[in-house]
Scaffold this active site. Structure first.
Site, PDB file in Angstrom:
ATOM      1  N   SER A 129       0.796  -1.240   0.043  1.00 16.77           N
ATOM      2  CA  SER A 129      -0.064   0.012   0.018  1.00 16.77           C
ATOM      3  C   SER A 129       1.002   1.467  -0.056  1.00 16.77           C
ATOM      4  O   SER A 129       2.134   1.336   0.471  1.00 16.77           O
ATOM      5  CB  SER A 129      -0.961  -0.147   1.221  1.00 16.77           C
ATOM      6  OG  SER A 129      -1.889   0.636   1.250  1.00 16.77           O
ATOM      7  N   CYS A 151       3.430   7.289   2.646  1.00 15.71           N
ATOM      8  CA  CYS A 151       4.410   8.529   2.637  1.00 15.71           C
ATOM      9  C   CYS A 151       5.413   8.304   3.549  1.00 15.71           C
ATOM     10  O   CYS A 151       5.436   7.842   4.684  1.00 15.71           O
ATOM     11  CB  CYS A 151       3.360   9.746   3.224  1.00 15.71           C
ATOM     12  SG  CYS A 151       2.339  10.485   2.015  1.00 15.71           S
ATOM     13  N   TYR A 191      -8.171  14.570   0.935  1.00 19.17           N
ATOM     14  CA  TYR A 191      -7.494  15.300  -0.283  1.00 19.17           C
ATOM     15  C   TYR A 191      -8.373  15.850  -1.221  1.00 19.17           C
ATOM     16  O   TYR A 191      -9.403  15.571  -1.164  1.00 19.17           O
ATOM     17  CB  TYR A 191      -6.321  14.336  -0.193  1.00 19.17           C
ATOM     18  CG  TYR A 191      -5.416  14.307   0.539  1.00 19.17           C
ATOM     19  CD1 TYR A 191      -4.858  15.023   1.369  1.00 19.17           C
ATOM     20  CD2 TYR A 191      -5.035  12.822   0.918  1.00 19.17           C
ATOM     21  CE1 TYR A 191      -4.110  14.883   2.621  1.00 19.17           C
ATOM     22  CE2 TYR A 191      -4.296  12.236   2.037  1.00 19.17           C
ATOM     23  CZ  TYR A 191      -3.890  13.475   2.731  1.00 19.17           C
ATOM     24  OH  TYR A 191      -2.783  13.226   3.935  1.00 19.17           O
ATOM     25  N   ARG A 217      -8.071   5.368  -5.118  1.00 21.38           N
ATOM     26  CA  ARG A 217      -8.567   5.041  -3.794  1.00 21.38           C
ATOM     27  C   ARG A 217      -9.474   5.909  -3.501  1.00 21.38           C
ATOM     28  O   ARG A 217      -9.505   7.151  -3.620  1.00 21.38           O
ATOM     29  CB  ARG A 217      -7.179   5.392  -2.820  1.00 21.38           C
ATOM     30  CG  ARG A 217      -7.286   4.967  -1.440  1.00 21.38           C
ATOM     31  CD  ARG A 217      -6.049   5.075  -0.600  1.00 21.38           C
ATOM     32  NE  ARG A 217      -5.380   4.170  -0.463  1.00 21.38           N
ATOM     33  CZ  ARG A 217      -4.963   3.442   0.493  1.00 21.38           C
ATOM     34  NH1 ARG A 217      -4.922   4.036   1.678  1.00 21.38           N
ATOM     35  NH2 ARG A 217      -4.342   2.241   0.459  1.00 21.38           N
ATOM     36  N   ARG A 228       1.090  -1.397   7.179  1.00 20.31           N
ATOM     37  CA  ARG A 228       2.152  -1.362   8.292  1.00 20.31           C
ATOM     38  C   ARG A 228       2.676  -2.817   8.415  1.00 20.31           C
ATOM     39  O   ARG A 228       3.700  -3.080   8.759  1.00 20.31           O
ATOM     40  CB  ARG A 228       1.156  -1.070   9.582  1.00 20.31           C
ATOM     41  CG  ARG A 228       1.145   0.422   9.700  1.00 20.31           C
ATOM     42  CD  ARG A 228       0.001   0.808  10.482  1.00 20.31           C
ATOM     43  NE  ARG A 228      -1.264   0.198  10.137  1.00 20.31           N
ATOM     44  CZ  ARG A 228      -2.584   0.408  10.813  1.00 20.31           C
ATOM     45  NH1 ARG A 228      -2.272   1.014  11.972  1.00 20.31           N
ATOM     46  NH2 ARG A 228      -3.490  -0.009  10.498  1.00 20.31           N
TER      47      ARG A 228
HETATM   48  C1  LIG Z   1       3.710   5.064   7.095  1.00 22.66           C
HETATM   49  C2  LIG Z   1       2.325   5.321   6.427  1.00 22.66           C
HETATM   50  C3  LIG Z   1       2.216   6.095   5.245  1.00 22.66           C
HETATM   51  C4  LIG Z   1       0.849   6.291   4.535  1.00 22.66           C
HETATM   52  N1  LIG Z   1       0.837   6.838   3.471  1.00 22.66           N
HETATM   53  C5  LIG Z   1      -0.203   6.842   2.831  1.00 22.66           C
HETATM   54  C6  LIG Z   1       0.036   7.347   1.165  1.00 22.66           C
HETATM   55  O1  LIG Z   1       0.790   7.918   0.692  1.00 22.66           O
HETATM   56  N2  LIG Z   1      -1.458   7.371   0.579  1.00 22.66           N
HETATM   57  C7  LIG Z   1      -2.433   6.373   1.021  1.00 22.66           C
HETATM   58  O2  LIG Z   1      -3.333   6.455   0.424  1.00 22.66           O
HETATM   59  N3  LIG Z   1      -2.399   5.894   2.390  1.00 22.66           N
HETATM   60  C8  LIG Z   1      -1.123   6.071   3.148  1.00 22.66           C
HETATM   61  N4  LIG Z   1      -1.159   5.490   4.337  1.00 22.66           N
HETATM   62  C9  LIG Z   1      -2.554   4.479   4.610  1.00 22.66           C
HETATM   63  C10 LIG Z   1      -2.019   2.870   4.272  1.00 22.66           C
HETATM   64  O3  LIG Z   1      -1.872   2.892   2.794  1.00 22.66           O
HETATM   65  C11 LIG Z   1      -3.137   2.140   4.556  1.00 22.66           C
HETATM   66  O4  LIG Z   1      -4.500   2.285   3.874  1.00 22.66           O
HETATM   67  C12 LIG Z   1      -3.495   2.206   6.143  1.00 22.66           C
HETATM   68  O5  LIG Z   1      -2.289   2.284   6.694  1.00 22.66           O
HETATM   69  C13 LIG Z   1      -4.451   1.004   6.488  1.00 22.66           C
HETATM   70  O6  LIG Z   1      -3.437  -0.135   6.329  1.00 22.66           O
HETATM   71  P1  LIG Z   1      -2.688  -1.188   7.208  1.00 22.66           P
HETATM   72  O7  LIG Z   1      -3.672  -1.590   8.366  1.00 22.66           O
HETATM   73  O8  LIG Z   1      -2.139  -2.266   6.365  1.00 22.66           O
HETATM   74  O9  LIG Z   1      -1.666  -0.315   7.422  1.00 22.66           O
HETATM   75  C14 LIG Z   1      -0.217   5.498   5.091  1.00 22.66           C
HETATM   76  C15 LIG Z   1      -0.078   4.491   5.947  1.00 22.66           C
HETATM   77  C16 LIG Z   1       1.145   4.497   6.696  1.00 22.66           C
HETATM   78  C17 LIG Z   1       1.343   3.604   8.048  1.00 22.66           C
END
Ligand SMILES: Cc1cc2nc3c(=O)[nH]c(=O)nc-3n(C[C@H](O)[C@H](O)[C@H](O)COP(=O)(O)O)c2cc1C
Length: 376
Positions: A23, A26, A188, A236, A331
């Site tokens: 995923s 940032c 956004y 998204r 994560r």
């Molecule tokens: C460090 C970090 C940076 C993230 N940056 C973005 C991003 O650039 N674009 C986005 O759509 N979601 C971003 N997210 C959200 C993740 O893509 C994801 O949707 C969210 O963490 C839930 O998934 P997970 O439970 O697997 O972490 C970010 C999440 C984390 C942890």
């Protein structure tokens, strides 16, 4: 052994080797929007993680659309050159793993301190180089916390932003990205056009749902016109604003249908983050998968599920039961950059490793199974 999670999938002309997506995340490590050594480490590792697709973090299509000073951008030559090298390097050691980019415009949530700063989640001060932000309507994200009132985008502004998406898509193609995901969630710019919580326009870009979708759909159509037909385009979107009067899954289904008709190949279902004070559900495993399931069933577009997907069997069940076509993990991949390998081992699937790392394939080395009894 065959498992749904490790079956290939065709999206437009692109074959993904399996259903696991890294995923977008940032990193707030860019300098002047340009990728830095950290990105090579972060993304290089994911290219050899066993994932079937790696999507780069939210990457701004114009300078005012950056979340912070340290976001990636794809709006000038130097940024294009840096990302070209990064994609080329990732493909040099993982030629079968497609690489995507998330094109973004932060809208009224731009010009903030990044998440690595002690002042994270606060707006930049003028002294720290805040720039003027834009949005569908002149309403601050959080006036009490000092977030700017955005300039309402007029016709010329809309043309400029649409063109910025088109120009960045052209650059993304020249960088050899295989896929684009628009960032249309998390409060956004594109999301703020669609949500009634943030769009108070009285022109043809505001009002009813058809009007509120108009600008994102125009962006999609314009980009589809320049992005190669065989390369997938997705977005998204939000499954729920989790706030009274906000978007719900019914709106997401209608939006996904319209996006599909406009040329999108997939949607990723996330939620929330558009206004302060939203009522969030507990963050439990698979807590947003229902959104992907509903949209997939009712809008007939391939979906990506995201949100606390951490366990290989959980991921396998989501794909095998048809809740989503792909699972995106954030994560879990930070925690275990070989998550895809370990999921394969746990599910008893033999997947290709880079030659140089072949000696740790479970088929030839019992180490992983010894350390994780019961896997495979
Ligand atoms: C460090 C970090 C940076 C993230 N940056 C973005 C991003 O650039 N674009 C986005 O759509 N979601 C971003 N997210 C959200 C993740 O893509 C994801 O949707 C969210 O963490 C839930 O998934 P997970 O439970 O697997 O972490 C970010 C999440 C984390 C942890």
């Amino acid at each position: 052994m065959t498992r749904a999670l490790f079956t290939p999938m065709q999206l437009a002309g692109l074959e993904l080797p399996n259903r696991i997506v890294v995923s977008p995340m940032c990193q707030y490590a860019a300098v002047d929007g340009m990728a830095q050594p950290w990105h090579w480490m972060h993304l290089g590792g994911f290219a050899v993680s066993g994932a079937g697709l790696v999507v780069l973090e939210a990457t701004a299509v114009e300078a005012v659309g950056r979340i912070s000073h340290h976001c990636l951008g794809l709006y000038n030559e130097a940024q294009e050159e840096a990302l070209s090298r990064l994609v080329s390097d990732m493909k040099s050691f993982a030629p079968d793993v497609p690489v995507g980019v998330q094109l973004a415009h932060a809208g009224r949530k731009a010009a903030g301190y990044d998440r690595c700063s002690p002042r994270r989640d606060q707006p930049l001060t003028k002294e720290d180089g805040a720039w003027d932000v834009v949005g569908p309507s002149p309403v601050s994200y959080n006036a009490k916390a000092g977030w700017q009132t955005p300039h309402e985008l007029d016709e010329a502004g809309l043309v400029r932003v649409r063109q910025a998406f088109v120009d960045s898509a052209r650059r993304a193609d020249r960088c050899s990205f295989d896929l684009i995901e628009f960032h249309g969630a998390h409060g956004y710019l594109l999301h703020t056009f669609v949500s009634p919580l943030t769009n108070f326009r009285t022109d043809r870009y505001g009002g009813d749902a058809v009007n509120r979708m108009r600008f994102p759909l125009e962006v999609v159509e314009a980009v589809r016109g320049v992005w190669p037909a065989d390369k997938p385009l997705g977005m998204r979107i939000t499954g729920d604003d989790w706030h009274d009067g906000g978007l719900t899954i019914t709106d997401a289904v209608a939006y996904a249908r319209a996006l599909h008709a406009a040329g999108l190949d997939f949607v990723t279902l996330s939620a929330g983050n558009i206004v302060p004070g939203a009522k969030y559900p507990p963050v439990a495993p698979s807590y947003m998968v229902d959104f992907a399931e509903r949209v997939r069933a009712e809008a007939g577009i391939p979906t990506v599920a995201v949100g606390m997907i951490v366990d290989p069997w959980q991921a396998e069940e989501i794909v095998a039961s048809g809740k989503a076509d792909l699972v995106a993990l954030a994560r879990a991949f930070l925690d275990d950059p070989r998550w895809g390998w370990h999921a394969a081992a746990a599910l008893g699937v033999d997947i290709p490793y880079p030659d140089r790392y072949n000696r740790v394939r479970p088929a030839v080395w019992p180490g992983y199974r010894l350390a994780h009894p019961g896997s495979g």
